[in-house]
Design a protein around this motif. Structure first.
Motif, PDB file in Angstrom:
ATOM      1  N   MET A 123       0.822  -1.207   0.000  1.00  0.00           N
ATOM      2  CA  MET A 123       0.000   0.000   0.000  1.00  0.00           C
ATOM      3  C   MET A 123       0.858   1.260   0.000  1.00  0.00           C
ATOM      4  O   MET A 123       0.578   2.222  -0.731  1.00  0.00           O
ATOM      5  CB  MET A 123      -0.933  -0.003   1.213  1.00  0.00           C
ATOM      6  CG  MET A 123      -2.029  -1.047   1.141  1.00  0.00           C
ATOM      7  SD  MET A 123      -3.071  -1.027   2.607  1.00  0.00           S
ATOM      8  CE  MET A 123      -4.083  -2.472   2.295  1.00  0.00           C
ATOM      9  N   ARG A 124       1.904   1.261   0.807  1.00  0.00           N
ATOM     10  CA  ARG A 124       2.758   2.453   0.856  1.00  0.00           C
ATOM     11  C   ARG A 124       3.516   2.631  -0.455  1.00  0.00           C
ATOM     12  O   ARG A 124       3.746   3.759  -0.884  1.00  0.00           O
ATOM     13  CB  ARG A 124       3.729   2.351   2.043  1.00  0.00           C
ATOM     14  CG  ARG A 124       3.011   2.413   3.370  1.00  0.00           C
ATOM     15  CD  ARG A 124       3.956   2.540   4.541  1.00  0.00           C
ATOM     16  NE  ARG A 124       3.255   2.395   5.811  1.00  0.00           N
ATOM     17  CZ  ARG A 124       3.735   2.780   6.981  1.00  0.00           C
ATOM     18  NH1 ARG A 124       4.919   3.335   7.056  1.00  0.00           N
ATOM     19  NH2 ARG A 124       3.034   2.603   8.086  1.00  0.00           N
ATOM     20  N   LEU A 126       2.343   1.931  -3.406  1.00  0.00           N
ATOM     21  CA  LEU A 126       1.379   2.559  -4.317  1.00  0.00           C
ATOM     22  C   LEU A 126       1.200   4.035  -3.990  1.00  0.00           C
ATOM     23  O   LEU A 126       1.164   4.889  -4.889  1.00  0.00           O
ATOM     24  CB  LEU A 126       0.036   1.829  -4.241  1.00  0.00           C
ATOM     25  CG  LEU A 126       0.027   0.376  -4.735  1.00  0.00           C
ATOM     26  CD1 LEU A 126      -1.331  -0.273  -4.459  1.00  0.00           C
ATOM     27  CD2 LEU A 126       0.334   0.318  -6.225  1.00  0.00           C
ATOM     28  N   PHE A 127       1.099   4.352  -2.699  1.00  0.00           N
ATOM     29  CA  PHE A 127       0.934   5.754  -2.295  1.00  0.00           C
ATOM     30  C   PHE A 127       2.173   6.577  -2.624  1.00  0.00           C
ATOM     31  O   PHE A 127       2.061   7.751  -3.003  1.00  0.00           O
ATOM     32  CB  PHE A 127       0.627   5.842  -0.794  1.00  0.00           C
ATOM     33  CG  PHE A 127      -0.823   5.670  -0.459  1.00  0.00           C
ATOM     34  CD1 PHE A 127      -1.736   6.665  -0.733  1.00  0.00           C
ATOM     35  CD2 PHE A 127      -1.277   4.503   0.135  1.00  0.00           C
ATOM     36  CE1 PHE A 127      -3.080   6.520  -0.426  1.00  0.00           C
ATOM     37  CE2 PHE A 127      -2.607   4.335   0.442  1.00  0.00           C
ATOM     38  CZ  PHE A 127      -3.520   5.339   0.169  1.00  0.00           C
ATOM     39  N   ALA A 130       2.111   7.319  -6.328  1.00  0.00           N
ATOM     40  CA  ALA A 130       1.096   8.348  -6.609  1.00  0.00           C
ATOM     41  C   ALA A 130       1.549   9.713  -6.103  1.00  0.00           C
ATOM     42  O   ALA A 130       1.395  10.733  -6.799  1.00  0.00           O
ATOM     43  CB  ALA A 130      -0.232   7.951  -5.968  1.00  0.00           C
ATOM     44  N   GLY A 131       2.129   9.741  -4.887  1.00  0.00           N
ATOM     45  CA  GLY A 131       2.589  11.010  -4.328  1.00  0.00           C
ATOM     46  C   GLY A 131       3.707  11.627  -5.140  1.00  0.00           C
ATOM     47  O   GLY A 131       3.723  12.843  -5.372  1.00  0.00           O
ATOM     48  N   LEU A 217      -4.040   0.710   5.529  1.00  0.00           N
ATOM     49  CA  LEU A 217      -4.434   1.728   4.547  1.00  0.00           C
ATOM     50  C   LEU A 217      -4.597   3.084   5.216  1.00  0.00           C
ATOM     51  O   LEU A 217      -4.118   4.105   4.711  1.00  0.00           O
ATOM     52  CB  LEU A 217      -5.739   1.304   3.864  1.00  0.00           C
ATOM     53  CG  LEU A 217      -6.340   2.287   2.856  1.00  0.00           C
ATOM     54  CD1 LEU A 217      -5.381   2.506   1.688  1.00  0.00           C
ATOM     55  CD2 LEU A 217      -7.682   1.787   2.343  1.00  0.00           C
ATOM     56  N   ALA A 220      -1.223   4.512   6.190  1.00  0.00           N
ATOM     57  CA  ALA A 220      -0.465   4.958   5.021  1.00  0.00           C
ATOM     58  C   ALA A 220      -0.868   6.375   4.629  1.00  0.00           C
ATOM     59  O   ALA A 220      -0.046   7.158   4.150  1.00  0.00           O
ATOM     60  CB  ALA A 220      -0.665   3.998   3.853  1.00  0.00           C
ATOM     61  N   LEU A 221      -2.140   6.717   4.832  1.00  0.00           N
ATOM     62  CA  LEU A 221      -2.621   8.058   4.496  1.00  0.00           C
ATOM     63  C   LEU A 221      -1.927   9.123   5.342  1.00  0.00           C
ATOM     64  O   LEU A 221      -1.759  10.267   4.906  1.00  0.00           O
ATOM     65  CB  LEU A 221      -4.143   8.132   4.711  1.00  0.00           C
ATOM     66  CG  LEU A 221      -5.005   7.328   3.732  1.00  0.00           C
ATOM     67  CD1 LEU A 221      -6.475   7.390   4.149  1.00  0.00           C
ATOM     68  CD2 LEU A 221      -4.841   7.841   2.308  1.00  0.00           C
ATOM     69  N   ILE A 224       2.614   8.752   4.462  1.00  0.00           N
ATOM     70  CA  ILE A 224       3.192   9.164   3.186  1.00  0.00           C
ATOM     71  C   ILE A 224       3.317  10.687   3.080  1.00  0.00           C
ATOM     72  O   ILE A 224       4.387  11.189   2.713  1.00  0.00           O
ATOM     73  CB  ILE A 224       2.403   8.578   2.002  1.00  0.00           C
ATOM     74  CG1 ILE A 224       2.462   7.048   2.045  1.00  0.00           C
ATOM     75  CG2 ILE A 224       2.950   9.088   0.682  1.00  0.00           C
ATOM     76  CD1 ILE A 224       3.858   6.466   2.123  1.00  0.00           C
ATOM     77  N   ASN A 241      10.518   3.958   4.440  1.00  0.00           N
ATOM     78  CA  ASN A 241       9.333   3.190   4.821  1.00  0.00           C
ATOM     79  C   ASN A 241       9.661   1.718   5.007  1.00  0.00           C
ATOM     80  O   ASN A 241       9.175   1.070   5.941  1.00  0.00           O
ATOM     81  CB  ASN A 241       8.242   3.351   3.763  1.00  0.00           C
ATOM     82  CG  ASN A 241       7.322   4.516   4.041  1.00  0.00           C
ATOM     83  OD1 ASN A 241       6.358   4.378   4.786  1.00  0.00           O
ATOM     84  ND2 ASN A 241       7.622   5.665   3.462  1.00  0.00           N
TER      85      ASN A 241
END
Length: 342
Positions: A123-124, A126-127, A130-131, A217, A220-221, A224, A241
């Motif tokens: 998940m991190r 992917l974030f 995206a970030g 999840l 992670a919000l 990140i 991370n």
């Protein structure tokens, strides 16, 4: 790795990325092999040895960054790793609650934690991708990241100490309980077991995994945006991370009851997140491109907080929160003993 002046980016070759990913997979494979071969509750000595090993790896990696790319990037890695490690310890509070809520046997908790860490890494990852893409295209996203971190800090202050109310079964967990046939026993720790009638049933392990995954999840919000407030380099964000999550399984057993004594950790983390949020907002002002702020020009009086100061603030804040927590817990235990004797 080498430094370039263009946009002050750290250029990391594909081979370095590949080598890093291979090393990560190898470490996770060793963890899986240990758990798969002998599910057990690790001793304090075993847990302490593994935590020291992973912390040592992170220190050595930061030294390698220093040699290859210079002190600035090494400082960003160490500061990011420390921040993410602190946020990961906060994850453990919720993991403890989840384990207790679903009565996970101690010998299976290692497996739950390892799968939770793997899910967190995915998940991190992917974030982070995206970030990094958002930052490359829209510098104003730092305003959003900064505001979100300050909001998260305020939420942590309102929540106060960690307790069982920090975890509530979300809609996905409630749906899974209704949709899937779930046994009452964990069996041998697998996802499915056969009933006496020969019917295949899911074990409570499935529900626990859903709980851990959705918790990852949410964390992670927070984590990140926090790491991007320290470094904009995707490779450093990713490795900070990774090293923060490696050894988290063993740290869970090493800390044990100590987690309950860190009563002021939430306040320390709130201060750290608020500091990073303000830092992001100042950086956004300094590199501003929004037309309705200063005519689309950078606000040059906005100070840029150096990485060494960020590191000192984070270490100092977490140190004070930890020291105050342990002091309060010690006073509370002494008071309880005096009351028991009275």
């Amino acid at each position: 790795m080498n430094r370039v002046c263009r946009r002050s980016l750290l250029i990391v070759s594909p081979w370095v990325w590949i080598a890093t990913l291979i090393a990560l997979v190898a470490v996770l494979a060793v963890d899986l092999l240990i758990i798969g071969r002998r599910p057990h509750e690790p001793s304090m000595k075993e847990s302490g040895g593994w935590v020291a090993f992973y912390v040592g790896l992170a220190v050595l990696f930061g030294a390698g960054v220093w040699i290859a790319a210079g002190g600035r990037y090494a400082g960003e890695f160490y500061t990011g790793w420390l921040t993410e490690y602190s946020l990961s310890v906060d994850n453990l509070f919720v993991f403890v609650i989840i384990m207790a809520r679903f009565a996970v046997p101690r010998q299976f908790q290692q497996k739950v934690l390892l799968i939770g860490i793997v899910l967190a890494l995915v998940m991190r990852g992917l974030f982070i991708a995206a970030g990094a893409a958002l930052i490359a295209q829209f510098s104003w996203v730092f305003y959003i990241f900064g505001a979100f971190l300050v909001y998260t800090a305020i939420s942590l202050l309102k929540e106060g100490e960690n307790d069982e109310d920090d975890f509530k079964e979300n809609i996905l967990i409630r749906w899974a309980k209704r949709a899937f046939p779930v046994s009452s026993s964990f069996g041998d720790g697998r996802m499915m077991v056969a009933s006496s009638a020969g019917k295949r049933l899911f074990t409570p392990m499935l529900i626990v995994m859903i709980a851990i995954g959705t918790t990852d999840l949410l964390f992670a919000l927070d984590s990140i945006p926090a790491i991007f407030g320290i470094t904009k380099e995707p490779y450093l964000v990713f490795t900070a991370n990774v090293f923060a999550l490696m050894g988290l399984r063993q740290l869970y057993f090493l800390l044990g009851g100590l987690l309950e004594r860190l009563v002021f950790l939430n306040y320390g983390l709130a201060a750290v997140l608020a500091f990073i949020g303000v830092k992001l907002f100042l950086e956004a002002l300094h590199t501003n491109t929004l037309p309705f702020i200063n005519g689309g020009e950078g606000v040059h009086w906005a100070p840029e907080i150096p990485i060494w100061l960020s590191l000192l603030v984070i270490i100092g804040t977490l140190g004070i929160a930890t020291g105050a927590s342990l002091a309060k817990s010690s006073r509370d235990r002494k008071r309880e003993l005096l009351n028991a004797k009275a």
